[in-house]
Scaffold this active site. Structure first.
Site, PDB file in Angstrom:
ATOM      1  N   ASP A  68       0.737  -1.276   0.036  1.00 14.27           N
ATOM      2  CA  ASP A  68       0.004  -0.057  -0.011  1.00 14.27           C
ATOM      3  C   ASP A  68       0.739   1.326  -0.030  1.00 14.27           C
ATOM      4  O   ASP A  68       2.039   1.141   0.371  1.00 14.27           O
ATOM      5  CB  ASP A  68      -0.988  -0.002   1.106  1.00 14.27           C
ATOM      6  N   HIS A 139      -7.341  -5.048  10.410  1.00 13.64           N
ATOM      7  CA  HIS A 139      -7.031  -4.642   8.973  1.00 13.64           C
ATOM      8  C   HIS A 139      -5.757  -5.331   8.252  1.00 13.64           C
ATOM      9  O   HIS A 139      -4.871  -5.734   9.312  1.00 13.64           O
ATOM     10  CB  HIS A 139      -6.966  -3.179   8.725  1.00 13.64           C
TER      11      HIS A 139
HETATM   12  C1  F6R Z   1       1.501  -1.660   6.218  1.00 12.21           C
HETATM   13  C2  F6R Z   1       0.065  -2.109   6.481  1.00 12.21           C
HETATM   14  C3  F6R Z   1      -0.574  -2.239   7.630  1.00 12.21           C
HETATM   15  C4  F6R Z   1       0.413  -2.789   8.701  1.00 12.21           C
HETATM   16  C5  F6R Z   1      -0.776  -2.874   9.966  1.00 12.21           C
HETATM   17  C6  F6R Z   1      -0.017  -3.285  11.424  1.00 12.21           C
HETATM   18  O1  F6R Z   1       2.243  -1.765   4.990  1.00 12.21           O
HETATM   19  O2  F6R Z   1      -0.507  -2.259   5.350  1.00 12.21           O
HETATM   20  O3  F6R Z   1      -1.790  -3.072   7.560  1.00 12.21           O
HETATM   21  O4  F6R Z   1       0.700  -4.158   8.405  1.00 12.21           O
HETATM   22  O5  F6R Z   1      -1.141  -1.673  10.482  1.00 12.21           O
HETATM   23  O6  F6R Z   1       1.248  -2.391  11.566  1.00 12.21           O
HETATM   24  P1  F6R Z   1       2.169  -2.486  12.851  1.00 12.21           P
HETATM   25  O7  F6R Z   1       3.048  -3.454  12.222  1.00 12.21           O
HETATM   26  O8  F6R Z   1       2.920  -1.115  13.102  1.00 12.21           O
HETATM   27  O9  F6R Z   1       1.288  -2.989  13.986  1.00 12.21           O
END
Ligand code: F6R
Length: 251
Positions: A68, A139
């Protein structure tokens, strides 16, 4: 099929996930990796850089497609995902820049960019291994709760809570992007193998809902239960609730 690895802490979780990625690359150097940003994969990227520096890994032939990007942010904006990938990974390894793909946040036509990105993924023969973090609301990518499972790469309006959470990274709230381009659940489910990484007690609840709760668009990551080849690598804190749900966990 799902394999779960439990590691004691963030560093060992990152090492295990990095080893799974490098095993893929060693077995097939020209494979296509689907990559993610966020805080969870940072340790993985550090480990892969270390393996490269030690002469144990080459990414010369490997192709990467990211999940993304924020609409309106270009490669030099410190909050763009392209910038994140350059600074935390690509700039430190021997990947061919032409083989790194992130949706173009500065595209003049989002629909055309989404179609182009789907075509890029297709032309690479699809994603061999997709790395995913889990959002607290379930998500994956920017696929927020309640959206269709059927979508390919698409433009999303960011939720109020995501915009508010991001405000701290920008000089003023007016600069916070309100939209993003993201691979859809369809793209993610088409990956041949999926590697989910989770760390910390704050992820324990969503990990249980993802892998031991009902499959529902209200919890987008729950669709991963329908994928034929998922590896979940987590630390003990993140897997603590899932462990209570009677699933088989390896070490
Ligand atoms: C990142 C993405 C998000 C993250 C998710 C978890 O490219 O698409 O879906 O993977 O928000 O983020 P963290 O690892 O910061 O908890």
């Amino acid at each position: 099929m799902m394999r779960i690895y439990e590691l004691p802490d963030y560093d060992s979780m990152s090492r295990r996930a990095a080893n799974i990625i490098s095993a893929h690359v060693l077995l097939r150097p020209s494979c296509t990796l689907g990559l993610a940003t966020g805080s969870t994969p940072l340790g993985i990227y550090r480990q892969l850089i270390r393996q490269y520096e030690a002469g144990d890994l080459s990414l010369e032939e490997t192709r990467c497609v990211n999940l993304d990007e924020y609409l309106g942010l270009g490669p030099t904006h410190p909050q763009s995902y392209r910038y994140f990938m350059q600074k935390n990974f690509f700039d430190h390894i021997n990947i061919n820049p032409e083989n790194t793909h992130v949706p173009d946040g500065l595209c003049p036509d989002a629909d055309a960019e989404c179609a182009r990105y789907n075509q890029v993924i297709k032309s690479l023969g699809g994603v061999d291994l997709q790395l995913l973090g889990l959002g607290h609301n379930g998500h994956i990518g920017f696929n927020e709760p309640g959206r269709s499972f059927e979508l390919g790469t698409h433009l999303v309006d960011l939720s109020e809570s995501t915009i508010n959470a991001n405000t701290r990274f920008f000089k003023s709230s007016a600069q916070v992007p309100h939209q993003a381009l993201t691979m859809g659940i369809k793209n993610i489910m088409e990956a041949k193998q999926i590697l989910v990484v989770v760390s910390g007690a704050d992820k324990a609840d969503i990990v249980r809902r993802a892998f031991a709760g009902p499959v529902s668009p209200d919890v987008p990551c729950s669709i991963l239960q329908m994928h034929r080849d998922v590896i979940l690598v987590g630390d003990t804190a993140a897997l603590s609730e899932l462990r209570k749900a009677n699933v088989s966990i390896g070490s």
